[in-house]
Design an enzyme around this catalytic site. Sequence first.
Site, PDB file in Angstrom:
ATOM      1  CE  LYS A   1      -4.160   1.684   2.139  1.00 36.75           C
ATOM      2  NZ  LYS A   1      -5.389   1.237   3.074  1.00 36.75           N
TER       3      LYS A   1
ATOM      4  CD  GLU B   1     -19.320  -0.836   8.668  1.00 34.05           C
ATOM      5  OE1 GLU B   1     -19.613  -2.112   8.065  1.00 34.05           O
ATOM      6  OE2 GLU B   1     -18.522  -0.134   8.513  1.00 34.05           O
TER       7      GLU B   1
ATOM      8  NE  ARG C   1     -22.983  -2.120   3.450  1.00 31.71           N
ATOM      9  CZ  ARG C   1     -21.428  -2.396   3.089  1.00 31.71           C
ATOM     10  NH1 ARG C   1     -20.862  -2.855   3.790  1.00 31.71           N
ATOM     11  NH2 ARG C   1     -21.521  -2.055   1.660  1.00 31.71           N
TER      12      ARG C   1
END
Length: 615
Positions: free
Chosen positions: A277, A360, A388
């Site tokens: 990343k 979530e 969510r």
Amino acid sequence: MLLSRIRGPEDLKALSEEELHELVEELRSEIIRVTAETGGHLASSLGAVELIVALHRVFDSPRDRILFDVGHQAYAHKLLTGRQDRFHTLRQEGGLSGFTKVSESEHDAITVGHASTSLANALGMAVARDLQGQDHKIVAVIGDGALTGGMALAALNKIGEMGKDMLIVLNDNEMSISPNVGALAGYFKTLQVQKWVQDAEKLGKGFLERISPRLFELADRAKEATKMILHQENPFYAWNLRYVGPVDGHDLKGLVYLLEKLKDLSGPTLLHIVTKKGKGYKVAEEDPTHWHGASPFNPEAPTKKKGSYTWSLAFGDAVTELAEREEKLVVLTPAMREGSGLVRYAQTWPDRYLDVGIAEDVAVTTAAGLALAGMKPVVAIYSTFLQRAVDQVIHDVAIEKLNVVFAIDRAGLVGADGPTHHGVFDLAFLRTVPGMQIAAPKDALELRAMLTAALEQNGPVALRWPRGAVEPAPEGAWPECAWGRWEVLKPGSEVYLLAFGKTLGYALEAAGADPRVGVVNARFLKPLDREVLAELAANHALVTVEDHQLAGGFGAAVLEALEELGLRPEVRRLGLPDRFTDQGKVESLHAKAGIDAAGIRRALAELGVNVNVSA
Ligand SMILES: CC(=O)c1sc(CCOP(=O)(O)OP(=O)(O)O)c(C)[n+]1Cc1cnc(C)nc1N
Ligand SMILES: [Mg+2]
């Protein structure tokens, strides 16, 4: 510039291998250059450049569908699909979205911003393709973080059962925003042992063969045995997926070779690539968390600017202090440690901190389990991501009246991330839940007062605050909270502004010193302070102001209460209209919606009160 010759992905087909490598470098430079101006998801997009070049080299977008999960890593995809001229408008008002967006380009297969949706989308597209007798390819790119989301795993389960032709590319950089969590993430690391073995094999192969063919043969058998052991537990096999990898996600030649080999295979294939990343930009490689969502920076001398003190930090400091005396406090986050201001809390109270990954639903129901077992859970969650877990709030928390506190950050319009991230629906779905109490503190001190009181309530409580700066509360300050009571900040002879949360500042600005205009910190939405409401409504006009959809919001709650109280004052409701709000600077979006001071003054003028601006 080679990149300027690329008007669409078809232009990649004619490039030589050397030119492809040159293109990768130019893409990285352009991503850094523009993100330095606009801000954006720098580290994720830098890590996906070779993959995206290889995908557009091998597949034929838009005929073949390439889906990006979350869509925040797709800047190279935008640059290769005809959007170079507009790339500098990234995340700006009226500009390119920071994510993939169907309405923006035929090459954007899905509109995203929330994680874990690509696989179910890909499944739907594969079923549709086959039902319509089409034969294009479907590729879904999903990060290791997004793969911690339940809907991604559930989609894999169905994809494996149906055996639809598709390619899933798992972009594994061991990072979500912070380091990735979960057993799968740990397992991926063991698989990377294999990659290490492959790399070592490349190095040692010739050397071993020259020394002793017998020794090489033994080593090769050992490798195969390792792979067999690793593969036996490989969950992707359990999901009936062809698993390939892990391979180097920055080896462009290797990726092109593999994708050519895999693209025509039947059934679902999962290609596991390992990437870095922030690849190609030292500061982002060294700190991919900080450079995940970069603010504008000097590309020549990138520094980690210390941001302002925010609501998130005010919450983080409050819970960190509170945990000292509240031993049953447990704070949960669905993969948003930094965003929710929890770095200090996580370091101070690691045993009472739970990052459940991008899940979530799991965060909310785990909190329910904690509450049932006698703990005091606080779920730190963005308004938009709480969407969510609506069923979990109702089914697992509210029915049993569990005292779970929802610390809702990014409530209201959030700016450059746009409609997938604005937190403007939570009041509507929360206030219909029986027993749910909802409040919005006006400052960091009131946040502390509400937080302590919320943990003593019989039932769930939602506290919400906006993205942005706030004055810090003095350390150790724990004021009392007049629970359920509004606060009249300024009297008025003709009209009262009832402001909820963030809009209180605008209301005070709009009222100025005009004696006709009163201002109320209407900090409780459920329960409303009906006593104060009835008193004011008896002989004043009212203007409600909120940073939320008008439909089902604070103003709607006030209207419902007035009807139940049998009162009919003149009322104007200011909030967000019934459409999605696009990206842009928050202040500009507030002005467009008319919930800023100028908008409030226009509403006052409609009620015959022209506030003297200089007053
Ligand atoms: C943009 C955004 O809101 C991101 S990007 C991201 C990490 C994704 O990790 P992944 O490994 O999939 O990708 P990577 O960055 O390339 O490593 C998170 C948690 N979020 C916040 C978030 C939280 N929860 C949900 C449902 N969706 C999102 N998008
Ligand atoms: Mg990742």
